[in-house]
Design a protein around this motif. Structure first.
Motif, mmCIF file in Angstrom:
data_model
loop_
_atom_site.group_PDB
_atom_site.id
_atom_site.type_symbol
_atom_site.label_atom_id
_atom_site.label_comp_id
_atom_site.label_asym_id
_atom_site.label_seq_id
_atom_site.Cartn_x
_atom_site.Cartn_y
_atom_site.Cartn_z
ATOM 1 N N PHE A 254 -1.620 3.593 -0.620
ATOM 2 C CA PHE A 254 -2.882 3.096 -0.092
ATOM 3 C C PHE A 254 -3.927 4.212 -0.013
ATOM 4 N N ALA A 255 -3.496 5.384 0.413
ATOM 5 C CA ALA A 255 -4.441 6.506 0.554
ATOM 6 C C ALA A 255 -5.070 6.849 -0.785
ATOM 7 N N ASN A 256 -4.295 6.763 -1.856
ATOM 8 C CA ASN A 256 -4.848 7.081 -3.172
ATOM 9 C C ASN A 256 -5.922 6.080 -3.579
ATOM 10 N N ALA A 257 -5.727 4.836 -3.157
ATOM 11 C CA ALA A 257 -6.756 3.833 -3.457
ATOM 12 C C ALA A 257 -8.032 4.136 -2.692
ATOM 13 N N LEU A 258 -7.878 4.505 -1.427
ATOM 14 C CA LEU A 258 -9.073 4.816 -0.627
ATOM 15 C C LEU A 258 -9.780 6.045 -1.166
ATOM 16 N N ALA A 259 -9.004 7.065 -1.479
ATOM 17 C CA ALA A 259 -9.622 8.313 -1.959
ATOM 18 C C ALA A 259 -10.350 8.082 -3.276
ATOM 19 N N LEU B 268 -0.196 -5.406 5.685
ATOM 20 C CA LEU B 268 -0.260 -4.234 4.800
ATOM 21 C C LEU B 268 0.997 -3.393 4.948
ATOM 22 N N SER B 269 1.628 -3.084 3.824
ATOM 23 C CA SER B 269 2.652 -2.042 3.821
ATOM 24 C C SER B 269 1.923 -0.714 3.662
ATOM 25 N N PHE B 270 1.911 0.051 4.727
ATOM 26 C CA PHE B 270 1.120 1.287 4.780
ATOM 27 C C PHE B 270 2.061 2.457 4.498
ATOM 28 N N GLY B 271 1.976 2.998 3.312
ATOM 29 C CA GLY B 271 2.901 4.056 2.928
ATOM 30 C C GLY B 271 2.353 5.442 3.186
ATOM 31 N N GLY C 64 0.822 -1.212 0.000
ATOM 32 C CA GLY C 64 0.000 0.000 0.000
ATOM 33 C C GLY C 64 0.850 1.253 0.000
ATOM 34 N N ALA C 65 1.860 1.275 -0.859
ATOM 35 C CA ALA C 65 2.716 2.463 -0.933
ATOM 36 C C ALA C 65 1.871 3.701 -1.216
#
Lengths: 349, 349, 349, 349
Positions: free
Chosen positions: A175-180, A198-201, A172-173
């Motif tokens: 990950f925020a972009n996927a959620l948004a 999860l690799s939380f980037g 999830g480098a």
């Protein structure tokens, strides 16, 4: 007009301010400070369950140490043929696992095709030790190609993996972009789909240097403190990471920043569509745009100050890029300015 | 009264400010920015020669990757029996070298005794492959015991090493404290004595997270970019390390900060000497003090809020610490306040 | 009717006799005996040049240690997608290289296609450290699919490799079968084509346990004694390997034995061609036959005592094997009896 | 007069005959043959319980893979400072464990002193991850110094180990010599004392190449097939090892051969005692004798054809060997002839 990578951006002012704020005073080192512990707890809230979270310094470390956490002798990690862990980490995942193999699985547009995954796994017959033993499936959300897995596809993958007792890792480098881009919650995009680690980037999305490995089953993380320390990723003043995450996760800042990056990419995509000299190589919805340009146009854009990378065409797509064309990658970030995008789009038109 | 470790301190305000200042704007990632390059050049000035410098995130990484840079199959690194690389890095040096052995060499007060080094090396007969092959000598300045190598001792060690074609690595996690205590220049304390590779630490002395590997012969560093990346230590936004070093090295700030820490330790030493319930375990001149306290006194100090670590007695010193006594370590830092030291000394008296 | 593998055969009587003959008497261990040295020299004669030769115990060791000898951090070995080193060595090559990646190159019938090799290599741009650094090309002669590289194809591959400063390794687990099938000399099939390191296998062709790593440039082997010992492959009584090689290489016995195995496979191929229920999956000329059988026929053959393995269809050949069919591998050896082959052929018809 | 090492001897005639006998015929590879399975079962009888046994090719492999089987990140194996695994395996144990550290424990005459073991272990405080985590204790019976642990000492060591949840490994490269010298049964000398894993050596005592890793709790060996294969130690024609063990273990041949070697060493010891120019460096009862000779005498013996190795004095014994003296090692084997020993003794007198 810098669209080279989201890691060309710096740190968001709120994150820089948080660092400055927590610079003074003494605090226990190696993750034992109150700030570290408070931020670790924030991850429980964000993921709506108790998780074990470990701060590390790079995305490469997050991915590699995740694999090390589920390592087996002769282990095999199945991942997409163009995955970042294969193509862009200089062998770190293999190194940290003492030689686990990353077995490539094909699939269009950077996404593992569950049928191919099943076929690859069928090549490993039980107890045939010569082939090694599959130990994990790793998928990137968003993918290295900027695309998004539909939720149902992730479920199909995690089901196949769990049938064979394999761990599922999500890179999830971004990950925020996927959620948004999807409005899914962090839980809905991870453990509720069967993701185990999860690799939380956060670095690419407004932090300086803040990545985390999140175990959704803390019992699986018992050896991880040793794995992280042996891997030279236990920072002494870990609160400098905690302070970044604190501001990053505050008031949904991370999702706001990622949403901005995605929107800037939407504008770029529009610019590409409106140009007679360019087309999207494949559709994306996050902060990465892959475009095929006429070579002279690419050259001209660079002369005008645009910065972006040439990209290797995916394996098995010989016809994708014409001889007089060039495949490029454009990346936006939390700090991309709309004026810059507009200028680029005009130059492209 | 926190004397647990210098890594309990935060970041110096000037360093925090430098980070904030360089947070905005786009810059090339992975060490290619102007700021990165400018700071790399600063190292040339500081060391009065062209060096190859690589930023990394932890002291463990600096040491481990240094060893990896000179690695040989069956390689052996000779270092002091109580060296940090043996006792405090969870096997990272062995891990990053795929199993190089750290062969312990004895010597009083944390310092390698050249005669013992020569004796250990004599156990490795040329071409006797079963014993492995010595590849490096690693020494810490100041040592893990807070003591300082006299310049002549380092020269003796590097001469023995070079006679046998071994690289000399210096663990300089507290390099600034050594310089501040001796008034030697960086060059005089490193390559002019025959040191080949230096782990240059800044985290403990006022940075958040800033360490560097310095090769005094850049030709030896050709493979190091791959070693660092594979080791998950190539940060994308490296300028966050560069920005720290910029402020750290500016106007001799690093030496000033280390000098303060050393002076605070001088006051602590004075306090120990003046107490009837404590004595120095061995003499030090840097920012670490090793004291032997009556157990009830140690307990009382902690009850009054003092924070410090118990310490293992060095190997082979069974008589050092009495049964009713306790060996402790006290560490000062750039942020230690004189009032705190005075309070501790009063409590000790 | 055992066609499971050539490693199901035992040791040739002459080789067993050689072992018995050299069992008595004292001799220097670890390769220093007169017998060891004499046999090493035999390799010079066989290859018509001075070589550095190292005995090891398994083909996996020969391949893995060969890669270790040319290892670089973040190293990549290009090899065929179905190469033995990828599919059948449980990650040993990655393990012994601390995580070098085996990058798969496609090509029909188990043979690397030079155009694909060139394309794969073009993905590694100079100084782009994230992708790692190619360090070697490994090809198997005969291939894992039982096929043979034409000499011109090997030349094309070694030329591409050397242009990029990559070592060329040949996996010769069945090297003798390749020579017997082509009448090439050992030199003509190896260094004269540009091969740098050869895994020279003898176990499958009449020895108990005798493999060798052959460096055609002895200067490249300087560190190999340490690599072998650290890899637990330095046998104390190495003369037991030397004694096997002595008889193996005597009077062209190795080529005679391989020739017999190839001829037995010719008869098997004939049997397959003459059957209405079977066909060759692809053409081979060595001691391996890949056949596609009707499932009931395969079942019946096994019921009648035939022993052979099912085989995975090559990647990207979904139409090769029909739904009611089965891909199998048949292997002959120095000890295969013509009567057995005839019986099998009759049963197949 | 060859007393260089017991691995200078060849293979016992009965063992050579067994190899010849089993050379013909087809048999399943990789340990699946009837012979392999039958010999594996013999180990159950010999050890009076169900064990999991794995054949490997070298003692270094047996030790290194044993450690790999109990490996933990940041793992530490405690063993004697002069243990073979530290001094004579070129870093293989560290390599196969990806960098586990072999922490030296002192003790007179090659034997771990339980009090020192306890002291070393006390340096590892629970949950202090920086120091790594002890994972095993390894002891050699007989020791590298040719001495024998009294049974009670082994019990003390295994008890300390098990209190801390550490595995106990016994390096039994010369296990038969220990049994022959003490009349203990294999069970009494291993698992009945708390040993968990045994490196069972046969090569030095009459085999060509036959070593085994014996797990006394088969449940702990589940991953070992992968560890062995990845370590390049799974031989295809494993029956060549099985055939050796078959003859080795038949009719107590192994104990008879070891008894002979021990007796020949007794005669050597007598010769040393009767000489005015030599003395035992320390007492031994197995097939190794450590003697201190006047230098001219050592030189003369070599001139007369005696072969033996100089030996490093143990750490911390500066006064053991005088300036005009030399420490040597004399080793006897199953094939040592009494006449040779007598000749040596006469030459020494």
């Amino acid at each position: 007009m810098i669209f080279a990578s989201d890691n060309w951006s710096g740190a968001h002012p709120a994150i820089a301010a948080s660092l400055a704020k927590h610079a003074s005073g003494m605090a226990a080192a190696y993750g034992a400070s109150d700030l570290d512990k408070a931020v670790e707890k924030r991850f429980n809230e964000i993921f709506e369950r108790e998780v074990a979270v470990f701060f590390v310094g790079t995305g490469t470390a997050a991915n590699s140490l995740s694999f090390a956490a589920v390592n087996r002798p002769g282990g095999v990690v199945l991942c997409h043929r163009e995955a970042h862990v294969i193509e862009d980490e200089c062998g770190a995942p293999e190194f940290f696992t003492h030689g686990a193999r990353l077995a490539p699985v094909d699939g269009a547009h950077g996404l593992i095709d569950p049928a191919n995954l099943r076929r690859e796994l069928s090549r490993f017959r039980p107890d045939f030790i010569h082939a090694g033993q599959p130990m994990a499936v790793s998928l990137s959300q968003p993918s290295e190609a900027g695309t998004l897995y539909p939720v149902s596809r992730i479920e199909a993958i995690t089901q196949i993996a769990h049938e064979r007792n394999l761990a599922v890792h999500m890179d999830g480098a971004r990950f925020a972009n996927a959620l948004a881009a999807t409005n899914a919650t962090p839980a809905e995009m991870s453990w509720k789909l069967g993701v185990d680690i999860l690799s939380f980037g956060a670095t690419k999305n407004g932090c300086w240097c803040a990545e985390a490995v999140v175990f959704f089953d803390p019992a699986k993380a018992v050896q991880f403190p040793y794995i992280r320390k042996r891997g030279a990723q236990l920072f002494s003043k870990t609160r400098f990471i905690a302070a970044q995450f604190l501001a990053y996760l505050e008031d949904d800042r991370w999702l706001t920043l990622a949403g901005h990056a995605n929107r800037m990419a939407d504008l770029l995509r529009e610019g590409v569509h409106n140009s007679a000299h360019a087309r999207e190589a494949w559709e994306t919805r996050t902060n990465e745009v892959f475009a095929i340009l006429e070579r002279p146009v690419a050259k001209r854009l660079r002369a005008e100050g645009a910065v972006f990378y040439d990209w290797n065409a995916p394996h098995g797509t010989p016809a994708l890029v014409g001889e007089d064309e060039q495949l490029i990658r454009l990346v936006t970030s939390w700090s991309t300015e709309e004026a810059d995008v507009a200028r680029f789009s005009r130059a492209l038109a």
